[in-house]
Design a protein around this motif. Structure first.
Motif, short mmCIF file in Angstrom:
data_model
loop_
_atom_site.label_atom_id
_atom_site.label_comp_id
_atom_site.label_asym_id
_atom_site.label_seq_id
_atom_site.Cartn_x
_atom_site.Cartn_y
_atom_site.Cartn_z
N ARG A 44 0.83 -1.21 0.00
CA ARG A 44 0.00 0.00 0.00
C ARG A 44 0.87 1.26 0.00
NH1 ARG A 44 -3.89 -0.27 4.93
NH2 ARG A 44 -4.43 1.81 4.12
N LEU A 45 1.94 1.24 0.78
CA LEU A 45 2.84 2.40 0.81
C LEU A 45 3.52 2.59 -0.54
CD1 LEU A 45 4.16 4.69 2.42
CD2 LEU A 45 5.89 3.05 3.20
N GLU A 46 3.95 1.50 -1.14
CA GLU A 46 4.59 1.57 -2.46
C GLU A 46 3.61 2.11 -3.50
OE1 GLU A 46 8.00 -1.92 -2.17
OE2 GLU A 46 5.98 -2.47 -2.82
N ASP A 47 2.34 1.71 -3.40
CA ASP A 47 1.33 2.22 -4.32
C ASP A 47 1.13 3.72 -4.13
OD1 ASP A 47 0.97 -0.30 -5.39
OD2 ASP A 47 -0.83 -0.75 -4.20
N LEU A 48 1.17 4.17 -2.86
CA LEU A 48 0.99 5.60 -2.58
C LEU A 48 2.12 6.44 -3.17
CD1 LEU A 48 -0.31 5.76 1.12
CD2 LEU A 48 -1.45 6.68 -0.91
N VAL A 49 3.35 6.00 -2.99
CA VAL A 49 4.50 6.78 -3.45
C VAL A 49 4.83 6.49 -4.92
CG1 VAL A 49 5.45 6.95 -1.14
CG2 VAL A 49 6.23 5.10 -2.64
N GLY A 50 4.24 5.44 -5.46
CA GLY A 50 4.47 5.12 -6.86
C GLY A 50 5.84 4.57 -7.15
N ALA A 51 6.40 3.82 -6.20
CA ALA A 51 7.75 3.28 -6.40
C ALA A 51 7.96 2.06 -5.52
CB ALA A 51 8.81 4.33 -6.07
N LYS A 52 8.82 1.16 -5.98
CA LYS A 52 9.23 0.00 -5.20
C LYS A 52 10.20 0.47 -4.13
CE LYS A 52 9.49 -4.60 -4.77
NZ LYS A 52 8.32 -5.43 -4.42
N LEU A 53 9.96 0.10 -2.88
CA LEU A 53 10.78 0.58 -1.76
C LEU A 53 11.75 -0.47 -1.23
CD1 LEU A 53 7.98 2.48 0.21
CD2 LEU A 53 9.69 3.46 -1.34
N LEU A 54 11.37 -1.74 -1.34
CA LEU A 54 12.18 -2.83 -0.79
C LEU A 54 12.30 -3.96 -1.80
CD1 LEU A 54 10.41 -2.94 2.69
CD2 LEU A 54 12.76 -2.19 2.34
N HIS A 55 13.42 -4.65 -1.77
CA HIS A 55 13.57 -5.84 -2.59
C HIS A 55 14.47 -6.84 -1.88
CE1 HIS A 55 17.75 -5.16 -3.98
NE2 HIS A 55 17.44 -3.89 -3.87
N HIS A 56 14.32 -8.10 -2.23
CA HIS A 56 15.14 -9.15 -1.63
C HIS A 56 16.39 -9.40 -2.49
CE1 HIS A 56 11.61 -10.20 0.86
NE2 HIS A 56 12.53 -10.68 1.69
N LYS A 57 17.53 -9.46 -1.83
CA LYS A 57 18.76 -9.88 -2.48
C LYS A 57 19.18 -11.17 -1.79
CE LYS A 57 23.28 -8.15 -3.94
NZ LYS A 57 24.23 -7.00 -3.87
N GLY A 58 18.78 -12.29 -2.39
CA GLY A 58 18.91 -13.56 -1.69
C GLY A 58 17.92 -13.57 -0.53
N LYS A 59 18.43 -13.80 0.68
CA LYS A 59 17.57 -13.79 1.85
C LYS A 59 17.60 -12.44 2.57
CE LYS A 59 17.88 -18.76 2.84
NZ LYS A 59 18.21 -19.79 3.87
N VAL A 60 18.37 -11.50 2.03
CA VAL A 60 18.53 -10.19 2.67
C VAL A 60 17.55 -9.19 2.07
CG1 VAL A 60 20.12 -8.30 3.13
CG2 VAL A 60 20.96 -10.66 3.13
N LEU A 61 16.84 -8.47 2.93
CA LEU A 61 15.91 -7.44 2.49
C LEU A 61 16.64 -6.12 2.40
CD1 LEU A 61 12.87 -7.18 1.86
CD2 LEU A 61 12.54 -6.44 4.22
N GLU A 62 16.61 -5.47 1.24
CA GLU A 62 17.36 -4.24 1.03
C GLU A 62 16.45 -3.12 0.54
OE1 GLU A 62 20.54 -4.99 -1.68
OE2 GLU A 62 21.80 -5.95 -0.15
N LEU A 63 16.87 -1.90 0.81
CA LEU A 63 16.17 -0.72 0.31
C LEU A 63 16.51 -0.51 -1.17
CD1 LEU A 63 16.79 1.71 3.28
CD2 LEU A 63 14.54 1.00 2.50
N THR A 64 15.54 -0.14 -1.94
CA THR A 64 15.79 0.33 -3.31
C THR A 64 16.27 1.78 -3.23
OG1 THR A 64 13.57 1.23 -3.58
CG2 THR A 64 13.88 -1.11 -4.12
N PRO A 65 16.74 2.37 -4.33
CA PRO A 65 17.09 3.80 -4.30
C PRO A 65 15.94 4.67 -3.81
CG PRO A 65 17.97 2.78 -6.29
CD PRO A 65 17.12 1.74 -5.62
N GLN A 66 14.71 4.34 -4.21
CA GLN A 66 13.55 5.10 -3.75
C GLN A 66 13.32 4.87 -2.26
OE1 GLN A 66 13.60 3.07 -6.39
NE2 GLN A 66 13.22 4.40 -8.17
N GLY A 67 13.59 3.64 -1.78
CA GLY A 67 13.47 3.37 -0.36
C GLY A 67 14.47 4.17 0.45
N HIS A 68 15.72 4.25 -0.07
CA HIS A 68 16.73 5.08 0.59
C HIS A 68 16.27 6.54 0.65
CE1 HIS A 68 20.14 2.55 1.53
NE2 HIS A 68 20.07 1.97 0.34
N ALA A 69 15.61 7.00 -0.40
CA ALA A 69 15.16 8.38 -0.44
C ALA A 69 14.07 8.66 0.59
CB ALA A 69 14.66 8.73 -1.84
#
Length: 296
Positions: A44-69
């Motif tokens: 829901r938050l990603e839909d509100l801001v119009g961007a992907k905020l988190l993604h998995h790198k293997g088993k690790v959850l990381e911020l996308t550039p938009q998430g960092h912002a």
């Protein structure tokens, strides 16, 4: 007419908690929701801001550039929300606060802020640890500290609420004499120190010879060695003392790269007392620096 997007506090709280804890399941346990409910709130938050905020790198959850912002703004929104609620409820500030301070950066200044806070809030007990920034951040990551001031080479960094840059200066004793034909006599903290690295990098870039003539983990010993005329070092404005003078590029001392300093804490672990102290530190930093909330 401008279209306004309102970011709901519960979605922001979920986002920050997921980032701090690193997974949806533990976030659900802390916030009293199921793992699917946490996933839905992030969506829901990603839909509100119009961007992907988190993604998995293997088993690790990381911020996308938009998430960092977004993360720095998100922490600040929660801090203001929770401080407002605490003030309206006339919260009593009590408990123990574990605070980490760097031994080589403005330690006296932040100690004074904490001392003023302690006098105004006698029910709060302090456990203050002064150490290298890397050790302070390691202790914060494993929940041995509640908040920390630390220097880092990477910004934004995990758990940083705001950060600012400082330009270190080459300094020596007022009457210190040196020769450009001889190796630079460096007074420094042990290996791993950000100041030390910047001095050595700057001299190596210029092709200047150097040697470490005095080494100590304590800022006071380094300052005294400078005043005693044993060599040169790098300090910031807050650690300059009477009897020192700043050396310029015209004298053969190239500019030093900025230091990055941050205020770090885990929102999900922050008590009312911690948030109040964070507010006072933020105000104090604003008085001598222009802080940047950790947004990218």
């Amino acid at each position: 007419m401008r279209h306004f997007v309102n970011l709901q506090t519960d979605l922001i709280r979920t986002f920050v908690t997921v980032v701090d804890l690193g997974n949806y399941t533990e976030t659900g346990q802390v916030l009293g929701r199921t793992q699917p409910a946490i996933s839905l709130q992030i969506k829901r938050l990603e839909d509100l801001v119009g961007a992907k905020l988190l993604h998995h790198k293997g088993k690790v959850l990381e911020l996308t550039p938009q998430g960092h912002a977004l993360i720095g703004y998100a922490r600040e929104m929660l801090r203001l929300n929770d401080r407002a609620v605490a003030n309206l409820h006339e919260a009593q500030f009590m408990g123990t606060l574990r605070v980490g301070l760097p031994t080589d950066y403005a330690i006296g200044y932040f100690q004074r802020i904490i001392a003023d806070f302690a006098r105004a809030n006698p029910e709060v007990t302090f456990d203050i640890r002064c150490d290298w920034s890397r050790n302070i951040l390691s202790q914060l990551h494993v929940d041995e500290l509640d908040l920390a001031i630390a220097i880092t080479d990477t910004m934004p960094a995990p758990y940083v609420s705001l950060y600012w840059s400082e330009r270190p200066f080459w300094v020596c004793g007022r009457d210190y004499q040196f020769s450009l034909d001889k190796p630079v006599q460096i007074i420094a903290h042990p290996k791993g120190c950000f100041y030390r690295k910047r001095m050595i990098d700057a001299l190596n870039t210029e092709g200047r010879e150097w040697r470490i003539c005095f080494e100590s983990p304590g800022i006071t010993a380094v300052q005294n060695a400078v005043l005693d005329g044993m060599g040169v070092t790098a300090l910031t404005k807050k650690t300059l003392l009477p009897g020192m003078r700043v050396l310029s590029p015209k004298e053969g001392f190239p500019p030093l790269a900025n230091l990055h300093v941050g205020l770090f804490y885990k929102h999900i672990k922050a008590s009312d007392a911690a948030l109040k102290l964070i507010e006072q530190i933020t105000e104090g930093v604003s008085a001598f620096r222009k802080p940047t909330h950790a947004r990218s």
